[in-house]
Write an enzyme that holds these catalytic residues in place. Structure first.
Site, PDB file in Angstrom:
ATOM      1  N   ALA A   1      -7.097  -2.170   1.421  1.00 57.24           N
ATOM      2  CA  ALA A   1      -8.081  -2.169   2.499  1.00 57.24           C
ATOM      3  C   ALA A   1      -8.456  -0.771   2.990  1.00 57.24           C
ATOM      4  CB  ALA A   1      -7.556  -3.004   3.666  1.00 57.24           C
ATOM      5  N   ASP A   2      -8.009   0.260   2.290  1.00 58.38           N
ATOM      6  CA  ASP A   2      -8.318   1.626   2.721  1.00 58.38           C
ATOM      7  C   ASP A   2      -8.603   2.522   1.512  1.00 58.38           C
ATOM      8  OD1 ASP A   2      -8.685   3.689   4.531  1.00 58.38           O
ATOM      9  OD2 ASP A   2      -6.551   4.179   4.664  1.00 58.38           O
ATOM     10  N   PRO A   3      -9.599   2.149   0.692  1.00 59.77           N
ATOM     11  CA  PRO A   3      -9.838   2.901  -0.549  1.00 59.77           C
ATOM     12  C   PRO A   3     -10.756   4.116  -0.364  1.00 59.77           C
ATOM     13  CG  PRO A   3     -11.273   1.017  -0.502  1.00 59.77           C
ATOM     14  CD  PRO A   3     -10.448   0.969   0.759  1.00 59.77           C
TER      15      PRO A   3
END
Length: 135
Positions: free
Chosen positions: A18-20
Site C-alpha cells: 500500500a505504499d509503492p
C-alpha cells in the site's frame, strides 16, 4: 512493470503493497521489480477480487447497468441507490469520455465528472478500499 505487478498482487494473490513509492521499489539485476518496506500491506478477499474484475469487465463492455450493481456489491454504493439513475449517470460519464477517442480523453474531465456523479449518488469508500486507492 509496476502496474502489472500491482494488479497481479491485488487480483491474483489478494494482497497488495500500500505504499509503492520510488523509495520502496527496487529494480533487480535481472530486471525484475522488488518491493521493499512491508509496513503498509492490505488484503483483498476473493469475493472483492471477483467483484472488482467483474466491474472492470462491465466497464470495458460498457454495461453500465451491471456496473452500477457491481458498485453496490463492492460496497461503493448503498443498496438503496436508484440504480437506473446511477446507470444513466455512469453512461453519461463514460460514454462522453470514450466518444472522444482514447487519444483525446481528458482524464481531468473524466475524474471531475465521475467525482460529481459519486457525490450526487452518495458513493462510499469502504475501509478495505482506502489503501488500494492510496496507491
Amino acid at each position: 512493470v509496476g502496474v502489472y505487478c500491482s494488479l497481479s498482487q491485488l487480483l491474483e494473490y489478494g494482497f497488495y503493497h500500500a505504499d509503492p513509492h520510488p523509495g520502496n521499489l527496487l529494480r533487480t539485476y535481472d530486471g525484475k521489480l522488488a518491493y521493499l518496506d512491508f509496513g503498509m500491506m492490505g488484503e483483498f478477499r476473493q469475493e472483492l477480487r471477483d467483484g472488482f474484475i467483474e466491474a472492470c469487465l462491465h466497464l470495458v463492455n460498457r454495461d453500465f447497468n451491471a456496473l452500477a450493481k457491481d458498485f453496490v456489491t463492492l460496497g461503493l454504493l448503498p443498496a438503496t441507490a436508484q440504480k437506473d439513475a446511477v446507470t444513466q449517470a455512469l453512461t453519461g460519464v463514460f460514454e462522453n469520455a470514450v466518444n472522444r477517442g482514447v487519444r483525446n480523453i481528458s482524464f481531468g474531465d473524466l475524474s471531475g465528472n465521475l467525482g460529481r456523479t459519486m457525490y450526487a449518488f452518495k458513493f462510499q469508500i469502504p475501509s478495505y478500499f482506502s489503501l488500494v486507492i492510496r496507491r
